[in-house]
Design a protein around this motif. Structure first.
Motif, PDB file in Angstrom:
ATOM      1  N   THR A  14       0.844  -1.186   0.000  1.00  0.00           N
ATOM      2  CA  THR A  14       0.000   0.000   0.000  1.00  0.00           C
ATOM      3  C   THR A  14       0.881   1.239   0.000  1.00  0.00           C
ATOM      4  N   GLN A  15       0.629   2.112  -0.960  1.00  0.00           N
ATOM      5  CA  GLN A  15       1.404   3.335  -1.061  1.00  0.00           C
ATOM      6  C   GLN A  15       0.474   4.534  -1.142  1.00  0.00           C
ATOM      7  N   LEU A  16       0.935   5.637  -0.586  1.00  0.00           N
ATOM      8  CA  LEU A  16       0.167   6.874  -0.601  1.00  0.00           C
ATOM      9  C   LEU A  16       0.907   7.900  -1.446  1.00  0.00           C
ATOM     10  N   TYR A  17       0.164   8.544  -2.348  1.00  0.00           N
ATOM     11  CA  TYR A  17       0.700   9.595  -3.203  1.00  0.00           C
ATOM     12  C   TYR A  17      -0.158  10.842  -3.045  1.00  0.00           C
ATOM     13  N   SER A  18       0.390  11.961  -3.483  1.00  0.00           N
ATOM     14  CA  SER A  18      -0.358  13.210  -3.510  1.00  0.00           C
ATOM     15  C   SER A  18      -0.274  13.784  -4.918  1.00  0.00           C
ATOM     16  N   PHE A  19      -1.436  14.217  -5.462  1.00  0.00           N
ATOM     17  CA  PHE A  19      -1.464  14.760  -6.816  1.00  0.00           C
ATOM     18  C   PHE A  19      -2.728  15.594  -7.003  1.00  0.00           C
ATOM     19  N   ASN A  20      -2.581  16.819  -7.487  1.00  0.00           N
ATOM     20  CA  ASN A  20      -3.721  17.691  -7.797  1.00  0.00           C
ATOM     21  C   ASN A  20      -4.725  17.785  -6.649  1.00  0.00           C
ATOM     22  N   GLU A  40      -8.033  16.090  -0.719  1.00  0.00           N
ATOM     23  CA  GLU A  40      -7.333  16.573   0.476  1.00  0.00           C
ATOM     24  C   GLU A  40      -8.247  17.442   1.334  1.00  0.00           C
ATOM     25  N   LEU A  41      -9.322  17.969   0.748  1.00  0.00           N
ATOM     26  CA  LEU A  41     -10.264  18.803   1.487  1.00  0.00           C
ATOM     27  C   LEU A  41     -11.220  17.974   2.342  1.00  0.00           C
ATOM     28  N   ILE A  43     -10.404  15.273   4.198  1.00  0.00           N
ATOM     29  CA  ILE A  43      -9.788  14.705   5.389  1.00  0.00           C
ATOM     30  C   ILE A  43      -8.785  15.683   5.976  1.00  0.00           C
ATOM     31  N   SER A  44      -8.384  15.436   7.222  1.00  0.00           N
ATOM     32  CA  SER A  44      -7.493  16.372   7.911  1.00  0.00           C
ATOM     33  C   SER A  44      -6.019  16.169   7.570  1.00  0.00           C
ATOM     34  N   GLY A  45      -5.668  15.038   6.959  1.00  0.00           N
ATOM     35  CA  GLY A  45      -4.275  14.823   6.590  1.00  0.00           C
ATOM     36  C   GLY A  45      -3.944  13.359   6.414  1.00  0.00           C
ATOM     37  N   GLU A  46      -2.650  13.106   6.219  1.00  0.00           N
ATOM     38  CA  GLU A  46      -2.173  11.748   5.954  1.00  0.00           C
ATOM     39  C   GLU A  46      -2.503  10.780   7.080  1.00  0.00           C
ATOM     40  N   ASP A  47      -2.447  11.244   8.316  1.00  0.00           N
ATOM     41  CA  ASP A  47      -2.720  10.356   9.448  1.00  0.00           C
ATOM     42  C   ASP A  47      -4.152   9.836   9.429  1.00  0.00           C
ATOM     43  N   GLU A  48      -5.069  10.634   8.937  1.00  0.00           N
ATOM     44  CA  GLU A  48      -6.467  10.188   8.876  1.00  0.00           C
ATOM     45  C   GLU A  48      -6.635   9.049   7.872  1.00  0.00           C
ATOM     46  N   ILE A  49      -5.819   9.031   6.837  1.00  0.00           N
ATOM     47  CA  ILE A  49      -5.873   7.930   5.875  1.00  0.00           C
ATOM     48  C   ILE A  49      -5.494   6.629   6.560  1.00  0.00           C
ATOM     49  N   ASP A  50      -4.450   6.660   7.398  1.00  0.00           N
ATOM     50  CA  ASP A  50      -4.073   5.461   8.151  1.00  0.00           C
ATOM     51  C   ASP A  50      -5.228   4.955   8.999  1.00  0.00           C
ATOM     52  N   GLU A  51      -5.971   5.864   9.594  1.00  0.00           N
ATOM     53  CA  GLU A  51      -7.121   5.490  10.422  1.00  0.00           C
ATOM     54  C   GLU A  51      -8.242   4.903   9.575  1.00  0.00           C
ATOM     55  N   MET A  52      -8.432   5.425   8.364  1.00  0.00           N
ATOM     56  CA  MET A  52      -9.502   4.945   7.474  1.00  0.00           C
ATOM     57  C   MET A  52      -9.260   3.509   7.034  1.00  0.00           C
TER      58      MET A  52
END
Length: 80
Positions: A14-20, A40-41, A43-52
């Protein structure tokens, strides 16, 4: 597309990227990939993705990988 981080788990790569202004979550298992995009609008940030990404979500991802493999094998078998 900017690589953000690898997300450790027991199920698949599992990898996380950021784009547009989106986070792109990429799951890989063998020859198969699944990609999910999250604004990105939303969620509050990368840490929230881990929680999801809990066990129940990963189990669904693994199930879809199995379904993808089964469907692809049917296509390959029909060619023979």
């Amino acid at each position: 597309m900017r690589f953000v981080k690898e997300i450790e788990n027991d199920y698949c790569k599992t990898q996380l990227y950021s784009f547009n202004n989106k986070y792109i979550i990429k799951f890989e298992a063998g020859m198969y990939e699944q990609i999910y995009k999250v604004s990105e609008l939303e969620i509050s940030g990368e840490d929230e993705i881990d929680e999801m990404l809990g066990d129940s979500f990963y189990k669904g991802v693994v199930k879809r990988f199995q379904e993808m493999e089964e469907e692809f094998e049917k296509i390959i078998d029909s060619i023979d």
